[in-house]
Scaffold this active site. Structure first.
Site, short mmCIF file in Angstrom:
data_model
loop_
_atom_site.label_atom_id
_atom_site.label_comp_id
_atom_site.label_asym_id
_atom_site.label_seq_id
_atom_site.Cartn_x
_atom_site.Cartn_y
_atom_site.Cartn_z
N VAL A 1 0.84 -1.20 0.00
CA VAL A 1 0.00 0.00 0.00
C VAL A 1 0.88 1.26 0.00
O VAL A 1 0.64 2.21 -0.75
CB VAL A 1 -0.96 0.00 1.21
N TYR A 2 1.90 1.24 0.84
CA TYR A 2 2.81 2.39 0.90
C TYR A 2 3.45 2.66 -0.48
O TYR A 2 3.42 3.77 -0.99
CB TYR A 2 3.90 2.13 1.94
N SER A 3 4.00 1.59 -1.08
CA SER A 3 4.69 1.75 -2.36
C SER A 3 3.72 2.21 -3.44
O SER A 3 4.06 3.07 -4.26
CB SER A 3 5.36 0.44 -2.78
#
Ligand SMILES: NC(=O)c1ccc[n+]([C@@H]2O[C@H](COP(=O)([O-])OP(=O)(O)OC[C@H]3O[C@@H](n4cnc5c(N)ncnc54)[C@H](OP(=O)(O)O)[C@@H]3O)[C@@H](O)[C@H]2O)c1
Length: 253
Positions: A157-159
């Site tokens: 999700v972060y990436s």
């Protein structure tokens, strides 16, 4: 770069945002330091800048609270007028971001929304809100991550939120280029800050593993990212737009 330029750096109470604010101030730029909750950290950033002969002020801004941006914009204009007799920003650094790292099965809608709202949605609407105050010659830098280029477990999700930011950077380069504004992304590698619970700074095993993955053999120091962002914001880089520049010491090349 002249001393008349003004930058706004989001999330400049600590970490990479603070180092960016200090690096810009070192180059003679006046800085609006924004923070979410760490007012003391933001005040410290301002104090270091003014102590070195620079000029800065601090303002609260929650990048996840898009509904507050109109009021923030109005307050910003007041502050710019009162302090520096202008309504314009020359440089916007979208640094504020969060990382919540979890494998697929453990990602909740709440953590997903927090990451996407902060790293992507908030940044998009902040650019929309502030771009009327950025004249021709202005520049915007979005802080991404080396994780958009290489994959690591638990970072989906972060990436992806940062990858969205990079695509946004290229798309907006066309729209904003027509107004003489350039926009780029800086993608730091693992850097020793509070990020991810301070793991890159404080967890020796992780730190050593990440260091071994870089060409230069260590994780990054905040100043090394701040200096790179300030350099990209400078007129020396005036023909650079729509780029993603990685600042990772050669991580996983
Ligand atoms: N450190 C790394 O290894 C690394 C690597 C690649 C990319 N990055 C990116 O670099 C940026 C800065 O990271 P960092 O390492 O400096 O992290 P950090 O030390 O955790 O600092 C995060 C900063 O962002 C602010 N912030 C967080 N959520 C916010 C929100 N909703 N609204 C406004 N401000 C908010 C914080 O403000 P408060 O202090 O007020 O909470 C703080 O100033 C992030 O976008 C991160 O994704 C970091």
């Amino acid at each position: 770069m002249t001393s008349r330029q003004i930058a706004l750096v989001t999330g400049a109470s600590r970490g990479l945002g603070r180092s960016t604010a200090l690096a810009l101030a070192h180059r003679g730029v006046r800085v609006v330091v924004t923070y979410r909750e760490d007012a003391q950290g933001a005040d410290d950033t301002v104090r270091v800048i003014t102590g070195a002969g620079g000029d800065a002020l601090a303002m609260p801004l929650d990048i996840g609270d898009v509904d507050s941006f109109a009021a923030f914009g109005a307050e910003l204009v007041e502050q710019l007028r009162a302090r520096w007799n202008t309504e314009n920003l020359d440089i916007l650094v979208n640094n504020a971001g969060i990382g919540i790292f979890a494998p697929l099965a453990e990602v909740t809608t709440a953590t997903f929304d927090a990451v996407v709202n902060t790293n992507f949605r908030g940044t998009f609407f902040l650019v929309q809100a502030l771009v009327p105050h950025i004249p021709a010659g202005g520049r915007i830098i979005n802080v991404s991550t080396s994780l958009t280029r290489h994959a690591s477990p638990g970072t989906s999700v972060y990436s992806a939120s940062k990858a969205a930011l990079e695509v946004l950077t290229r798309s907006l380069a066309i729209e904003l280029g027509a107004r003489g504004i350039r926009i780029n992304a800086v993608a730091p590698g693992p850097s020793a800050t509070d990020f991810n619970g301070g793991a890159m700074r404080d967890a020796p095993e992780l730190r050593n593993n990440l260091a071994a993955q870089t060409a230069l053999g260590r994780v990054g120091e905040p100043d090394e990212i701040g200096d790179a962002i300030a350099a990209l914001a400078s007129d020396d880089m005036r023909w650079v737009t729509a780029e993603r520049i990685e600042v990772s010491g050669g991580s996983l090349i």
